[in-house]
Enzyme design. Structure first.
Site, PDB file in Angstrom:
ATOM      1  N   HIS A 118       1.284  -1.634   0.266  1.00 62.49           N
ATOM      2  CA  HIS A 118      -0.386  -0.217   0.281  1.00 62.49           C
ATOM      3  C   HIS A 118       0.786   1.389   0.033  1.00 62.49           C
ATOM      4  O   HIS A 118       1.904   1.102   0.664  1.00 62.49           O
ATOM      5  CB  HIS A 118      -0.520  -0.016   0.999  1.00 62.49           C
ATOM      6  CG  HIS A 118      -1.808  -0.881   1.784  1.00 62.49           C
ATOM      7  ND1 HIS A 118      -3.360  -1.421   2.353  1.00 62.49           N
ATOM      8  CD2 HIS A 118      -1.855  -2.400   0.296  1.00 62.49           C
ATOM      9  CE1 HIS A 118      -3.799  -2.107   1.677  1.00 62.49           C
ATOM     10  NE2 HIS A 118      -3.506  -2.840   0.637  1.00 62.49           N
TER      11      HIS A 118
ATOM     12  N   GLU B 255       0.914   3.929   1.960  1.00 62.96           N
ATOM     13  CA  GLU B 255       1.322   3.736   3.685  1.00 62.96           C
ATOM     14  C   GLU B 255       2.849   2.853   3.556  1.00 62.96           C
ATOM     15  O   GLU B 255       4.074   3.901   3.859  1.00 62.96           O
ATOM     16  CB  GLU B 255       0.361   3.914   4.276  1.00 62.96           C
ATOM     17  CG  GLU B 255      -0.758   4.478   4.611  1.00 62.96           C
ATOM     18  CD  GLU B 255      -1.515   3.796   3.445  1.00 62.96           C
ATOM     19  OE1 GLU B 255      -1.159   3.422   2.346  1.00 62.96           O
ATOM     20  OE2 GLU B 255      -3.276   3.904   4.388  1.00 62.96           O
TER      21      GLU B 255
ATOM     22  N   CYS C  61      -5.695   1.189   6.059  1.00 58.58           N
ATOM     23  CA  CYS C  61      -6.182  -0.035   6.300  1.00 58.58           C
ATOM     24  C   CYS C  61      -5.574  -0.852   7.518  1.00 58.58           C
ATOM     25  O   CYS C  61      -5.358   0.121   7.921  1.00 58.58           O
ATOM     26  CB  CYS C  61      -6.305  -0.933   5.323  1.00 58.58           C
ATOM     27  SG  CYS C  61      -4.355  -1.898   5.411  1.00 58.58           S
TER      28      CYS C  61
ATOM     29  N   CYS D 251      -1.718  -0.942   7.698  1.00 57.20           N
ATOM     30  CA  CYS D 251      -1.339   0.436   7.830  1.00 57.20           C
ATOM     31  C   CYS D 251      -1.294   1.254   8.948  1.00 57.20           C
ATOM     32  O   CYS D 251      -0.516   1.828   9.596  1.00 57.20           O
ATOM     33  CB  CYS D 251      -1.428   0.918   6.419  1.00 57.20           C
ATOM     34  SG  CYS D 251      -1.103   0.480   4.462  1.00 57.20           S
TER      35      CYS D 251
HETATM   36 ZN   LIG Z   1      -3.307  -0.527   3.515  1.00 53.25          ZN
END
Ligand SMILES: [Zn+2]
Ligand SMILES: [Zn+2]
Lengths: 185, 498
Positions: free
Chosen positions: A55, A57, A92, A95
């Site tokens: 992701h 992040e 999410c 993260c």
């Molecule tokens: Zn994430």
């Protein structure tokens, strides 16, 4: 920092989301800001790297930690304690946990994430969930929320471009009206 | 078929399988086949020259050796003699290799049929064993840099763990016999109770439209696809409901109502509460279907999948190996004694080309990166391997995609989630971040040795696969204290995120 600043940084995050969309990735982008400047920006790379955990992040975090000028204290437990994250979609659960483990100062996001959101939508990893060591952080949504939703919709439409073309042309219209969020930020 | 851009002959080399050394302008010396070599042929067993950790730190790494050596046990570095140092890197490779620790050598084996004139190449990995010839650069778009993702990787299954020698208690007996729950070396964490009374049914508001003329259904189903509304989030429900001559179509759970094609002159969509998951039992099915026709999936979650003695023995060996890697990480690299392991699935044992095994230890200390946890490193290694094999990317988590509930076996090597069908072994219960990474990767089951009640995401601090809303469930097993797999104590501070 006033709301205009937040919108300014979120615009930078949106640029990263646009880049993700152009690359055929789920359009989520983020920037990390410290002392009034962007220290890292990234976007989703899950398709490219065959890895559903890459992701935006985490990609940006790896850049920050790899850069000695940004993490000068060796072995520092909380390298993000003076850093703010702007991300187009609520982080999410994965993260959100990563950010807490690194001591992020604060998070601003665009739209919520009903399926995986780790800042309250599915699980409150940022503050409600107890942790024996890491302190909680504040996460606030609603900044450029409409833009974040629209770019996700654009992604869904192109994703399905290979589907059979129906008789009606009405459906190709990208819907632009957006309902208010269920809980105001 | 295999163009040889300005290849000049290299030094003569005697090799049983007819491998030659040639010199290419681009890559220098390399190993080439002088004849057809069938798959699975051992082409070379190269003895290695070993350097102590100290010797290498002080001298070796400052010399040309640094381009050729690779990591051996106890922090030592090895230089392969014979052909071993001359294989170039390729992605994917056509030669695999395995370390023979006991005999101080490396065995090189063809991964597929090799044609005459073809160059023989190995996959160097991401700075795992060999140091690539070109210097690594620290840019963010370059995942191959030595950023500590390596940990311990084994591609192939030949490495011996010699740290412990505890016999496998499940090694003997009928491998096909079903093991009773009490005799398993682990306990299965109970899944969330099934919703079997009207109050406990979890629902979400969904848009529904009535379709007076059923002939429009086909057009509407196509339109759903086109509009991106056929994603997996409603895959547990049927799309169409027929009720007293009235046909209705389930549209979406979006905040605002989707707009079906106007020329069908449908009535306005309306909101209806629908179940959030498929029914696991018949009582639940009738309750849920009263709200909206729901899928019935009894087998996957209701009855625990049986464990044969052979599979238990496999799991025992896999956990022992995981512990071995964790112990080694502490003893040799002063890391936390945490390791994760993705063995080739038990059902693959008779396959001609089983998936390789991935083992990773925690590297947060040596890399000074607080998130280099064993689980997330193992996932990354597997993803990198898949990418190197040119496999399709997994479907997107956050995008409409194929229904992940559909038969996973048929698609495992194609477009599929990373860990579908995989059992994930880890010495300690993974943290929230790693547990969610496992969920994102659609792992089938997670088996851990030590629970982490304050920080774990598989039952400790939270239990992610049981959360309402997440779209994948995996089974969790906790090793029983009585089934000894380790001679070493690998317990850690309970406040650590594993
Ligand atoms: Zn994430
Ligand atoms: Zn972790």
């Amino acid at each position: 920092m006033d709301s205009n600043d937040h919108l300014k940084w979120m615009k930078e995050a949106m640029i990263m989301a646009e880049e993700a969309l152009a690359a055929g990735e789920v359009p989520v982008g983020c920037v990390f800001v410290r002392d009034g400047r962007i220290i890292a920006k990234a976007r989703n790379r899950t398709n490219e790297l065959r890895n559903a955990t890459r992701h935006a992040e985490l990609e940006a975090i790896d850049c920050i930690i790899a850069d000695e000028t940004l993490t000068p204290e060796i072995g520092q437990q909380y390298p993000l304690s003076k850093t703010t994250l702007y991300v187009t979609v609520e982080p999410c659960i994965m993260c959100a946990s990563a950010l807490r483990q690194l001591g992020i100062q604060e998070v601003y996001y665009g739209c919520g994430n009903e399926r995986f959101g780790g800042c309250g939508s599915v699980l409150g990893v940022n503050e409600e969930l107890d942790h024996p060591v890491h302190k909680s952080y504040k996460a606030t949504g609603g900044f450029r929320r409409e833009d974040a939703i629209m770019i996700l919709r654009r992604f869904y439409i192109t994703e399905n471009a290979n589907a059979p073309v129906p008789r009606s042309k009405a459906n190709r219209v990208l819907k632009t009206e957006i309902n208010p969020p269920s809980s105001p930020h | 078929m295999f163009p040889e851009p300005s290849l000049s002959p290299g030094p003569h080399h005697l090799n049983r399988t007819g491998c030659l050394i040639k010199i290419s302008d681009n890559t220098g010396r390399g190993v080439y086949a002088s004849q057809f070599i069938p798959k699975n042929t051992d082409i070379d067993i190269s003895p290695v020259l070993l350097f102590s950790k100290q010797e290498y730190e002080n001298h070796g790494r400052h010399t040309v050796l640094d381009h050729y050596t690779f990591k051996w046990t106890e922090g030592r570095m090895a230089l392969a003699l014979g052909l071993g140092s001359l294989f170039n890197h390729s992605d994917p490779p056509n030669v695999t290799y395995s370390l023979d620790i006991r005999n101080d050598s490396i065995r090189y084996t063809t991964a597929r049929n090799i044609h005459e004139g073809e160059e023989l190449c190995i996959f160097y990995g991401h700075n795992l064993w060999f140091t690539p010839a070109k210097p690594s650069s620290q840019t963010c778009s370059e995942p191959e840099t030595d950023d500590g993702w390596g940990g311990l990787t084994v591609v192939g299954d030949d490495q011996q763990d010699e740290i412990m020698d505890i016999p496998n208690p499940y090694a003997d007996g009928d491998t096909e016999a079903i093991t009773s729950e009490e005799d398993l070396p682990f306990i299965r964490l109970k899944p969330a109770p099934e919703e079997e009374d009207a109050q406990s049914i979890q629902t979400v508001q969904a848009w529904v439209v009535d379709v007076p003329d059923p002939r429009h259904i086909t057009t509407l189903l196509k339109w759903l696809k086109q509009a991106g509304l056929d994603g997996p989030e409603l895959g547990h429900l049927k799309r169409i409901r027929k009720h007293d001559d009235l046909t209705s179509l389930l549209l979406s759970t979006t905040a605002d109502p989707p707009q079906p094609p106007e020329d069908l002159n449908l009535p306005a969509p309306y909101l209806l509460p629908v179940p959030t998951s498929a029914a696991l039992t018949l009582p639940s099915l009738s309750l849920k279907s009263a709200l909206w026709p729901t899928m019935y999936t009894p087998r996957r979650k209701d009855e625990p999948e049986p464990w044969t003695r052979g599979k238990v023995a496999w799991a025992w060996n896999a956990m022992k190996r995981t512990v071995g890697a964790a112990t080694k990480a502490r003893l040799e690299n002063d890391e936390l004694p945490i390791a994760a392991h993705i063995p080739a699935p038990y059902d693959d044992r008779t396959a001609t080309s089983p998936l390789p095994t991935f083992i990773a230890a925690d590297t947060r200390r040596s890399t000074r990166h607080p998130l280099r946890h064993a689980s997330i490193i193992a996932i990354r290694q597997m993803a990198d391997y898949r990418a190197s094999q040119g496999l399709d990317p997994p479907p997107d988590d956050d995008a409409p995609s194929v229904d992940p509930q559909s038969d996973p076996k048929e698609t495992r090597n194609g477009s599929n989630y990373l860990l579908t069908d995989q059992t994930f072994f880890v010495t300690h219960e993974p943290c929230i971040m790693c547990s969610m990474a496992l969920l994102h990767s659609r792992v089938k089951e997670v088996i851990y040795l030590h629970p982490m009640s304050k920080t774990g995401g598989c039952g400790g601090s939270a239990c992610l696969p049981m959360l309402k809303g997440v779209n994948h469930r995996f089974t969790i097993f906790q090793w029983k204290g009585t089934t000894k797999v380790t001679a070493e104590d690998i317990r850690i501070d309970p406040t650590i995120d594993v």
